[in-house]
Write a protein that holds these residues in place. Structure first.
Motif, short mmCIF file in Angstrom:
data_model
loop_
_atom_site.label_atom_id
_atom_site.label_comp_id
_atom_site.label_asym_id
_atom_site.label_seq_id
_atom_site.Cartn_x
_atom_site.Cartn_y
_atom_site.Cartn_z
N GLU A 44 0.54 -1.78 -0.11
CA GLU A 44 -0.54 0.26 0.23
C GLU A 44 0.78 1.50 0.13
OE1 GLU A 44 -3.90 2.17 2.39
OE2 GLU A 44 -2.52 0.20 3.19
N LEU A 45 1.57 0.77 0.90
CA LEU A 45 2.41 2.47 0.63
C LEU A 45 3.65 2.63 -1.13
CD1 LEU A 45 4.37 1.90 4.06
CD2 LEU A 45 3.16 3.84 3.35
N LEU A 46 3.65 1.47 -1.66
CA LEU A 46 4.90 1.43 -2.92
C LEU A 46 3.05 2.75 -4.06
CD1 LEU A 46 6.02 -1.50 -3.00
CD2 LEU A 46 7.23 0.31 -2.96
N GLU A 47 2.53 1.65 -3.46
CA GLU A 47 0.96 2.68 -4.53
C GLU A 47 0.98 4.17 -4.14
OE1 GLU A 47 -3.35 0.55 -4.96
OE2 GLU A 47 -1.24 -1.54 -4.57
N ILE A 48 0.69 4.40 -2.71
CA ILE A 48 1.00 5.74 -2.21
C ILE A 48 2.15 6.87 -2.66
CG2 ILE A 48 0.78 7.22 0.03
CD1 ILE A 48 -1.43 4.90 0.53
N THR A 49 3.35 5.93 -2.04
CA THR A 49 3.86 7.06 -2.64
C THR A 49 4.75 7.50 -3.65
OG1 THR A 49 5.68 5.02 -1.84
CG2 THR A 49 5.39 6.32 -0.03
N GLY A 50 3.95 6.13 -4.90
CA GLY A 50 5.07 6.50 -6.08
C GLY A 50 6.49 5.26 -6.09
N ILE A 51 7.21 4.66 -5.00
CA ILE A 51 8.41 4.45 -5.04
C ILE A 51 8.36 3.14 -5.73
CG2 ILE A 51 10.15 2.51 -2.92
CD1 ILE A 51 9.29 5.24 -0.72
N ASP A 52 9.41 2.75 -6.45
CA ASP A 52 8.61 1.60 -7.37
C ASP A 52 9.22 -0.19 -6.45
OD1 ASP A 52 11.64 1.37 -7.10
OD2 ASP A 52 12.07 1.94 -9.14
N SER A 53 9.46 0.20 -5.61
CA SER A 53 10.46 -1.28 -5.00
C SER A 53 10.23 -0.99 -3.36
CB SER A 53 11.65 -1.38 -6.09
OG SER A 53 12.76 -0.87 -4.67
N LEU A 54 10.10 -2.74 -2.98
CA LEU A 54 10.26 -2.91 -1.27
C LEU A 54 11.23 -2.22 -1.03
CD1 LEU A 54 8.12 -6.40 -1.01
CD2 LEU A 54 7.50 -4.06 -0.50
N SER A 55 12.84 -3.22 -1.78
CA SER A 55 14.26 -2.23 -1.04
C SER A 55 14.62 -0.76 -1.04
CB SER A 55 15.37 -2.97 -2.68
OG SER A 55 15.17 -4.40 -2.91
N SER A 56 13.48 -0.18 -2.15
CA SER A 56 13.50 1.76 -2.50
C SER A 56 12.85 1.79 -1.31
CB SER A 56 13.16 1.98 -3.17
OG SER A 56 13.99 1.59 -4.61
N LEU A 57 11.38 1.04 -0.53
CA LEU A 57 10.51 1.25 0.20
C LEU A 57 11.30 1.56 2.28
CD1 LEU A 57 7.74 2.29 1.24
CD2 LEU A 57 7.29 -0.07 1.47
N VAL A 58 11.89 0.45 2.41
CA VAL A 58 13.22 -0.06 3.23
C VAL A 58 13.55 0.72 3.33
CG1 VAL A 58 14.46 -1.71 4.58
CG2 VAL A 58 12.27 -2.56 3.31
N SER A 59 15.03 1.35 2.45
CA SER A 59 15.84 2.91 2.96
C SER A 59 15.40 3.97 2.64
CB SER A 59 16.14 2.29 0.63
OG SER A 59 17.34 1.59 1.03
N VAL A 60 13.91 4.05 2.49
CA VAL A 60 13.34 5.64 2.54
C VAL A 60 13.15 5.62 3.83
CG1 VAL A 60 11.13 7.33 1.88
CG2 VAL A 60 11.81 6.04 0.49
N LEU A 61 12.53 4.18 4.79
CA LEU A 61 12.10 4.45 5.70
C LEU A 61 13.33 4.56 6.69
CD1 LEU A 61 9.82 1.55 5.63
CD2 LEU A 61 8.68 4.00 5.82
#
Length: 77
Positions: A18-35
């Motif tokens: 859901e966070l990928l969809e909301i933020t437009g981040i393109d991968s789970l790896s990038s999401l973890v890095s952003v978090l």
């Protein structure tokens, strides 16, 4: 760049997607890095210690040979 694999619990994967969809981040790896870059220091500074305020250090013994034990609140993944 070296790689590290992270396994997400099935309980948190829907939130991650859901966070990928909301933020437009393109991968789970990038999401973890952003978090980690956005909220990692906050987590370190506010992590709760059982029996005390989150940012108050545990009481230390005056005896330099005494062992100090810090217990952290459990996390249910």
């Amino acid at each position: 760049m070296s790689q590290t694999r992270i396994v997400l619990s099935p309980k948190v994967k829907p939130l991650a997607e859901e966070l990928l969809e909301i933020t437009g981040i393109d991968s789970l790896s990038s999401l973890v890095s952003v978090l980690l870059t956005r909220y990692g220091n906050h987590m370190k500074d506010t992590w709760g210690v059982v029996g005390g305020a989150s940012n108050v250090p545990p009481q230390l013994s005056a005896d330099p040979n005494a062992k100090t034990r810090v217990e952290f609140a459990p996390i249910d993944f």
